[in-house]
Design a protein around this motif. Structure first.
Motif, PDB file in Angstrom:
ATOM      1  N   PHE A  26       0.783  -1.119  -0.227  1.00 11.71           N
ATOM      2  CA  PHE A  26       0.055   0.088  -0.072  1.00 11.71           C
ATOM      3  C   PHE A  26       0.876   1.058  -0.039  1.00 11.71           C
ATOM      4  N   PRO A  27       1.883   1.583   0.921  1.00 15.54           N
ATOM      5  CA  PRO A  27       2.726   2.684   0.649  1.00 15.54           C
ATOM      6  C   PRO A  27       3.309   2.801  -0.481  1.00 15.54           C
ATOM      7  N   HIS A  28       3.445   1.926  -0.993  1.00 21.32           N
ATOM      8  CA  HIS A  28       4.373   1.852  -2.498  1.00 21.32           C
ATOM      9  C   HIS A  28       3.448   2.469  -3.286  1.00 21.32           C
ATOM     10  N   GLY A  29       2.302   2.058  -3.571  1.00 22.09           N
ATOM     11  CA  GLY A  29       1.008   2.458  -4.285  1.00 22.09           C
ATOM     12  C   GLY A  29       0.653   3.901  -3.942  1.00 22.09           C
ATOM     13  N   ALA A  30       0.631   4.100  -2.825  1.00 26.02           N
ATOM     14  CA  ALA A  30      -0.023   5.408  -2.327  1.00 26.02           C
ATOM     15  C   ALA A  30       1.288   6.575  -2.651  1.00 26.02           C
ATOM     16  N   GLN A  31       2.415   5.970  -2.699  1.00 27.27           N
ATOM     17  CA  GLN A  31       3.570   6.954  -3.112  1.00 27.27           C
ATOM     18  C   GLN A  31       3.357   7.487  -4.496  1.00 27.27           C
ATOM     19  N   LYS A  32       3.008   6.352  -5.230  1.00 29.67           N
ATOM     20  CA  LYS A  32       2.869   6.544  -6.745  1.00 29.67           C
ATOM     21  C   LYS A  32       1.542   7.392  -7.223  1.00 29.67           C
ATOM     22  N   MET A  33       0.428   6.810  -6.678  1.00 33.05           N
ATOM     23  CA  MET A  33      -0.800   7.365  -6.765  1.00 33.05           C
ATOM     24  C   MET A  33      -1.071   8.816  -6.228  1.00 33.05           C
ATOM     25  N   LEU A  34      -0.618   8.725  -5.006  1.00 37.98           N
ATOM     26  CA  LEU A  34      -1.289  10.201  -3.993  1.00 37.98           C
ATOM     27  C   LEU A  34      -0.257  11.168  -3.845  1.00 37.98           C
ATOM     28  N   GLY A  35       1.093  10.614  -3.679  1.00 39.11           N
ATOM     29  CA  GLY A  35       2.343  11.417  -3.273  1.00 39.11           C
ATOM     30  C   GLY A  35       2.296  11.205  -1.865  1.00 39.11           C
ATOM     31  N   TRP A  36       1.735  10.466  -1.145  1.00 32.54           N
ATOM     32  CA  TRP A  36       1.898  10.036   0.327  1.00 32.54           C
ATOM     33  C   TRP A  36       3.113   9.428   0.402  1.00 32.54           C
ATOM     34  N   PHE A  37       3.556   9.413   1.882  1.00 34.99           N
ATOM     35  CA  PHE A  37       4.752   8.660   2.303  1.00 34.99           C
ATOM     36  C   PHE A  37       6.061   9.085   1.477  1.00 34.99           C
ATOM     37  N   GLY A  38       6.041  10.228   1.087  1.00 35.20           N
ATOM     38  CA  GLY A  38       7.193  10.970   0.377  1.00 35.20           C
ATOM     39  C   GLY A  38       7.051  10.752  -1.086  1.00 35.20           C
ATOM     40  N   GLY A  39       6.399  10.237  -1.602  1.00 37.11           N
ATOM     41  CA  GLY A  39       6.146   9.987  -3.038  1.00 37.11           C
ATOM     42  C   GLY A  39       6.031  11.116  -3.999  1.00 37.11           C
ATOM     43  N   GLY A  40       5.878  11.167  -5.267  1.00 32.73           N
ATOM     44  CA  GLY A  40       5.832  12.250  -6.009  1.00 32.73           C
ATOM     45  C   GLY A  40       4.375  12.347  -6.423  1.00 32.73           C
ATOM     46  N   GLY A  41       3.512  11.309  -6.214  1.00 34.86           N
ATOM     47  CA  GLY A  41       1.976  11.325  -6.924  1.00 34.86           C
ATOM     48  C   GLY A  41       2.052  10.866  -8.270  1.00 34.86           C
ATOM     49  N   PHE A  42       0.895  10.859  -8.853  1.00 29.80           N
ATOM     50  CA  PHE A  42       0.645  10.272  -9.905  1.00 29.80           C
ATOM     51  C   PHE A  42       1.762  10.958 -11.247  1.00 29.80           C
ATOM     52  N   SER A  43       1.283  12.304 -11.336  1.00 30.04           N
ATOM     53  CA  SER A  43       2.092  12.895 -12.413  1.00 30.04           C
ATOM     54  C   SER A  43       3.649  12.811 -12.318  1.00 30.04           C
ATOM     55  N   ALA A  44       4.227  12.710 -11.162  1.00 31.61           N
ATOM     56  CA  ALA A  44       5.635  12.815 -11.105  1.00 31.61           C
ATOM     57  C   ALA A  44       5.844  11.336 -11.484  1.00 31.61           C
ATOM     58  N   THR A  45       5.274  10.356 -10.814  1.00 36.20           N
ATOM     59  CA  THR A  45       5.483   8.926 -11.098  1.00 36.20           C
ATOM     60  C   THR A  45       5.535   8.679 -12.769  1.00 36.20           C
ATOM     61  N   MET A  46       4.318   9.091 -13.191  1.00 37.64           N
ATOM     62  CA  MET A  46       4.171   8.933 -14.800  1.00 37.64           C
ATOM     63  C   MET A  46       5.704   9.497 -15.410  1.00 37.64           C
ATOM     64  N   ILE A  58       2.342   0.931 -19.541  1.00 38.38           N
ATOM     65  CA  ILE A  58       2.962   0.158 -18.348  1.00 38.38           C
ATOM     66  C   ILE A  58       3.122   0.904 -16.982  1.00 38.38           C
ATOM     67  N   VAL A  59       3.365   2.284 -17.045  1.00 37.71           N
ATOM     68  CA  VAL A  59       3.520   2.799 -15.798  1.00 37.71           C
ATOM     69  C   VAL A  59       2.200   3.022 -15.127  1.00 37.71           C
ATOM     70  N   PHE A  60       1.252   3.542 -16.008  1.00 40.86           N
ATOM     71  CA  PHE A  60       0.060   3.416 -15.492  1.00 40.86           C
ATOM     72  C   PHE A  60      -0.731   2.242 -14.795  1.00 40.86           C
ATOM     73  N   LEU A  61      -0.308   1.130 -15.609  1.00 38.41           N
ATOM     74  CA  LEU A  61      -0.492  -0.243 -14.809  1.00 38.41           C
ATOM     75  C   LEU A  61      -0.066  -0.682 -13.672  1.00 38.41           C
ATOM     76  N   VAL A  62       1.289  -0.282 -13.534  1.00 42.85           N
ATOM     77  CA  VAL A  62       1.955  -0.152 -12.414  1.00 42.85           C
ATOM     78  C   VAL A  62       1.433   0.513 -11.164  1.00 42.85           C
ATOM     79  N   ILE A  63       0.922   1.886 -11.420  1.00 41.98           N
ATOM     80  CA  ILE A  63       0.585   2.469 -10.461  1.00 41.98           C
ATOM     81  C   ILE A  63      -0.853   1.919  -9.728  1.00 41.98           C
ATOM     82  N   VAL A  64      -1.565   1.693 -11.013  1.00 42.73           N
ATOM     83  CA  VAL A  64      -2.920   1.048 -10.765  1.00 42.73           C
ATOM     84  C   VAL A  64      -2.945  -0.425  -9.863  1.00 42.73           C
TER      85      VAL A  64
END
Length: 148
Positions: A26-46, A58-64
């Motif tokens: 969950f924290p890994h997904g929340a980093q990528k999707m929402l920017g929680w736990f020090g992540g960049g969020g969806f746009s930055a991850t993409m 592929i990146v979209f599918l990883v986040i999802v």
């Protein structure tokens, strides 16, 4: 087909496995999707992962897979599908990034990156859940019982 996807029993072991994997991912997904736990969020991850050469789909599918797959595991909803998505992400991570580093994590800071031992643990748990389903207290089990 849906019946096989939801099939499970009331085994507490599957509950333990899916909660463990869901809570860890969950924290890994929340980093990528929402920017929680020090992540960049969806746009930055993409932007970051496509900048590494991965196709945007592929990146979209990883986040999802990481975000919704972890929630699916925590609740036991579409457990096999959620575990499969996470397993595919882990295989992709091993083959695109971690295999070249070796087996071990970078505990002592002496490697150029992290090895794939963590990913093997995730794959083992995901495989067990794909085989056995969500187990006790899963939405899958509740849906299965309502369909019987």
């Amino acid at each position: 087909m849906i019946r096989k996807l939801l099939a499970t029993n009331n085994d507490i072991l599957q509950l333990i496995l899916r909660l463990t994997l869901g809570i860890v991912i969950f924290p890994h997904g929340a980093q990528k999707m929402l920017g929680w736990f020090g992540g960049g969020g969806f746009s930055a991850t993409m932007q970051g992962m496509t900048g590494m050469g991965l196709p945007s789909v592929i990146v979209f599918l990883v986040i999802v897979a990481e975000f919704f797959g972890s929630l699916g595991l925590i609740t036991g909803f579409l457990t096999r599908f959620s575990a499969f998505g996470i397993a595919v992400v882990m295989l992709g991570a091993v083959f695109t990034v971690h295999a070249k580093v070796g087996f071990f994590m970078n505990w002592m800071g002496q490697q150029q990156g992290e090895g794939f031992e963590y990913h093997l643990l995730v794959l083992g748990i995901a495989l067990a859940l794909m085989i056995r389903g969500g187990g006790a207290y899963s939405v899958d089990g509740a849906l299965q019982n309502n369909r019987s």
